[in-house]
Motif scaffolding. Structure first.
Motif, PDB file in Angstrom:
ATOM      1  N   LEU A 120       0.824  -1.208   0.000  1.00  0.00           N
ATOM      2  CA  LEU A 120       0.000   0.000   0.000  1.00  0.00           C
ATOM      3  C   LEU A 120       0.858   1.259   0.000  1.00  0.00           C
ATOM      4  CD1 LEU A 120      -2.787  -1.067   2.547  1.00  0.00           C
ATOM      5  CD2 LEU A 120      -2.936  -0.998   0.041  1.00  0.00           C
ATOM      6  N   THR A 121       1.997   1.202   0.682  1.00  0.00           N
ATOM      7  CA  THR A 121       2.908   2.350   0.685  1.00  0.00           C
ATOM      8  C   THR A 121       3.455   2.622  -0.712  1.00  0.00           C
ATOM      9  OG1 THR A 121       3.534   1.863   2.974  1.00  0.00           O
ATOM     10  CG2 THR A 121       4.992   3.306   1.714  1.00  0.00           C
ATOM     11  N   LEU A 122       3.829   1.553  -1.417  1.00  0.00           N
ATOM     12  CA  LEU A 122       4.314   1.716  -2.786  1.00  0.00           C
ATOM     13  C   LEU A 122       3.233   2.286  -3.697  1.00  0.00           C
ATOM     14  CD1 LEU A 122       6.534  -1.411  -3.546  1.00  0.00           C
ATOM     15  CD2 LEU A 122       7.232   0.973  -3.477  1.00  0.00           C
ATOM     16  N   TRP A 123       2.011   1.806  -3.555  1.00  0.00           N
ATOM     17  CA  TRP A 123       0.915   2.333  -4.371  1.00  0.00           C
ATOM     18  C   TRP A 123       0.710   3.822  -4.116  1.00  0.00           C
ATOM     19  CZ3 TRP A 123      -3.206  -2.087  -3.484  1.00  0.00           C
ATOM     20  CH2 TRP A 123      -2.807  -3.221  -4.203  1.00  0.00           C
ATOM     21  N   HIS A 124       0.782   4.215  -2.855  1.00  0.00           N
ATOM     22  CA  HIS A 124       0.586   5.626  -2.520  1.00  0.00           C
ATOM     23  C   HIS A 124       1.715   6.484  -3.104  1.00  0.00           C
ATOM     24  CE1 HIS A 124      -0.775   9.098  -0.274  1.00  0.00           C
ATOM     25  NE2 HIS A 124       0.435   9.246   0.239  1.00  0.00           N
ATOM     26  N   ILE A 125       2.952   6.003  -3.012  1.00  0.00           N
ATOM     27  CA  ILE A 125       4.078   6.762  -3.564  1.00  0.00           C
ATOM     28  C   ILE A 125       3.962   6.870  -5.079  1.00  0.00           C
ATOM     29  CG2 ILE A 125       6.581   6.771  -3.868  1.00  0.00           C
ATOM     30  CD1 ILE A 125       6.838   5.484  -1.143  1.00  0.00           C
ATOM     31  N   GLN A 126       3.595   5.771  -5.737  1.00  0.00           N
ATOM     32  CA  GLN A 126       3.440   5.806  -7.190  1.00  0.00           C
ATOM     33  C   GLN A 126       2.337   6.776  -7.608  1.00  0.00           C
ATOM     34  OE1 GLN A 126       5.459   4.631  -9.207  1.00  0.00           O
ATOM     35  NE2 GLN A 126       6.217   2.599  -8.703  1.00  0.00           N
ATOM     36  N   GLU A 127       1.265   6.818  -6.841  1.00  0.00           N
ATOM     37  CA  GLU A 127       0.173   7.744  -7.157  1.00  0.00           C
ATOM     38  C   GLU A 127       0.619   9.191  -7.030  1.00  0.00           C
ATOM     39  OE1 GLU A 127      -4.376   8.786  -5.613  1.00  0.00           O
ATOM     40  OE2 GLU A 127      -3.226   7.152  -4.704  1.00  0.00           O
ATOM     41  N   ARG A 128       1.393   9.493  -5.986  1.00  0.00           N
ATOM     42  CA  ARG A 128       1.861  10.863  -5.806  1.00  0.00           C
ATOM     43  C   ARG A 128       2.914  11.242  -6.848  1.00  0.00           C
ATOM     44  NH1 ARG A 128      -1.780  13.373  -4.396  1.00  0.00           N
ATOM     45  NH2 ARG A 128      -0.314  15.105  -4.262  1.00  0.00           N
ATOM     46  N   ASP A 228       7.198  -0.683  -9.957  1.00  0.00           N
ATOM     47  CA  ASP A 228       7.338  -1.229  -8.604  1.00  0.00           C
ATOM     48  C   ASP A 228       5.991  -1.212  -7.885  1.00  0.00           C
ATOM     49  OD1 ASP A 228       9.958  -1.434  -9.238  1.00  0.00           O
ATOM     50  OD2 ASP A 228      10.707  -0.028  -7.739  1.00  0.00           O
ATOM     51  N   GLY A 229       5.614  -2.362  -7.345  1.00  0.00           N
ATOM     52  CA  GLY A 229       4.356  -2.464  -6.618  1.00  0.00           C
ATOM     53  C   GLY A 229       3.158  -2.807  -7.480  1.00  0.00           C
ATOM     54  N   THR A 230       3.348  -2.991  -8.790  1.00  0.00           N
ATOM     55  CA  THR A 230       2.225  -3.320  -9.675  1.00  0.00           C
ATOM     56  C   THR A 230       1.725  -4.735  -9.390  1.00  0.00           C
ATOM     57  OG1 THR A 230       3.097  -1.870 -11.398  1.00  0.00           O
ATOM     58  CG2 THR A 230       1.498  -3.537 -12.071  1.00  0.00           C
TER      59      THR A 230
END
Length: 362
Positions: A120-128, A228-230
């Motif tokens: 979830l942290t990776l998803w949030h970073i990728q979104e930002r 990353d995180g996909t």
């Protein structure tokens, strides 16, 4: 001429002053002077933080390196057992790269609570990162040593090992190629290569996968790549996942690290393989990459000391000049208003004029 005594001569020398005197109004403490000094000190303090800060400079040039090898860093978890799948690379020159640098590790596809937090942290970073592009500069400068989600082991030893984690690195030619994971182990072939998929039942096909990390070039701490995180989950057994990747060589030079790495952009596509419906193809995960002819040089820069001193002098001189003009303008307006409405020192001005006129007549 009367001669001066020694004492009088000494007093005369003490009273003699050849230098002009500063008006008393110049040395008086005023509220406006204190405000100007406070504002000047605040701006100088903020300017010091600007001087300490750095920024990233981007330069573009033609990539003239054609002979070096390209490193591919891979960490992918596929929801199939390791004996059923194989991974390799086939480049544009029909050169097959052996997957000796890759390890096949049986794991559980479901994530533990701690691993899910990483995800979830990776998803949030990728979104930002898709919205705030300047965050990439922060990652370049920080060089934080962040462990990938796969580095956290699942503590549940009773969970079934129904997936395979393929991780490691490969060195390939610096040309366009295709990294793929499909059914069966790869074998050499005179016209290319093939996979032994005939012995694998279609019921065991499941190409749901999670890309823990995928990057090109030298591994750099703190850099989060695009994929990353996909995570892709498929409900169909025959499913093709395609990633079209454009790689851009990047030379990174910061105060913490100097490295030759690569950034990339990606276009995703997926479809279900159904020959009866006219959707032909091979089930698997295909990453087709191409290398850009342009290279990006990213350099961390800092404000030079002489420029900081010039800006500091500009702040001090500008505030003194501006406050002087404002003080004179406000004083002029106050004098006009007070004179018009007989306020302040102008209250007894008419009486004084009348008295002077009467005295002159006498």
């Amino acid at each position: 001429m009367r001669r001066l005594t020694k004492k009088k001569a000494l007093n005369l020398v003490k009273e003699l002053d050849a230098f002009p005197k500063i008006p008393d109004s110049y040395v008086e403490s005023t509220a406006s002077g204190g405000t100007a000094f406070t504002f000047m000190a605040l701006l100088a303090f903020l300017e010091f933080f600007v001087y300490r800060d750095t920024w990233m400079k981007y330069e573009y040039e033609v990539d003239k390196d054609f002979t070096s090898k390209l490193r591919i860093n891979i960490d992918i978890t596929v929801a199939m057992k390791c004996q059923y799948i194989g991974a390799d690379v086939l480049d544009l020159a029909e050169t097959m790269v052996a997957s000796d640098g890759l390890e096949y590790e049986p794991v559980n596809f479901e994530l533990s609570p701690l691993q899910r937090i990483w995800q979830l942290t990776l998803w949030h970073i990728q979104e930002r990162l898709r919205v705030e592009h300047s965050l990439q500069d922060v990652l370049f400068k920080s060089a934080l040593n962040i462990a990938p989600p796969s580095a956290i082991k699942n503590d549940d030893s009773s969970a079934p090992l129904n997936a395979c984690r393929i991780h490691g690195h490969l060195y390939v030619n610096k040309v366009a190629g295709n990294f793929h994971i499909t059914v069966g182990k790869s074998i050499p072939h005179p016209r290319g290569h093939a996979h032994l998929a005939a012995l694998v039942s279609h019921d065991s096909f499941n190409f749901s996968h999670r890309i823990n990390h995928l990057s090109f070039g030298e591994m750099i701490p703190g850099i989060i790549s695009t994929l990353d995180g996909t995570e892709k989950v498929s409900t169909e057994s025959n499913h093709m996942f395609q990633y079209f990747i454009t790689i851009v060589p990047t030379k990174l030079n910061t105060y913490k690290i100097t490295a030759d790495t690569h950034q990339y952009s990606v276009t995703e596509r997926e479809r279900v393989i159904n020959h009866a419906a006219g959707s032909h193809g091979v089930s698997g995960i295909f990453m087709k990459y191409d290398i850009s002819s342009l290279m990006i040089r990213v350099t961390e820069q800092h404000m030079p000391l002489w420029q900081f001193l010039v800006r500091l002098c500009g702040i001090v001189g500008g505030i003194f000049s501006t406050t002087g003009m404002l003080h004179g303008m406000v004083g002029f307006l106050v004098d006009i208003i007070c004179c018009r409405f007989k306020m302040g020192i102008y209250r007894n001005f008419k009486v004084s004029v009348v008295l002077l006129t009467d005295y002159a007549l006498l």
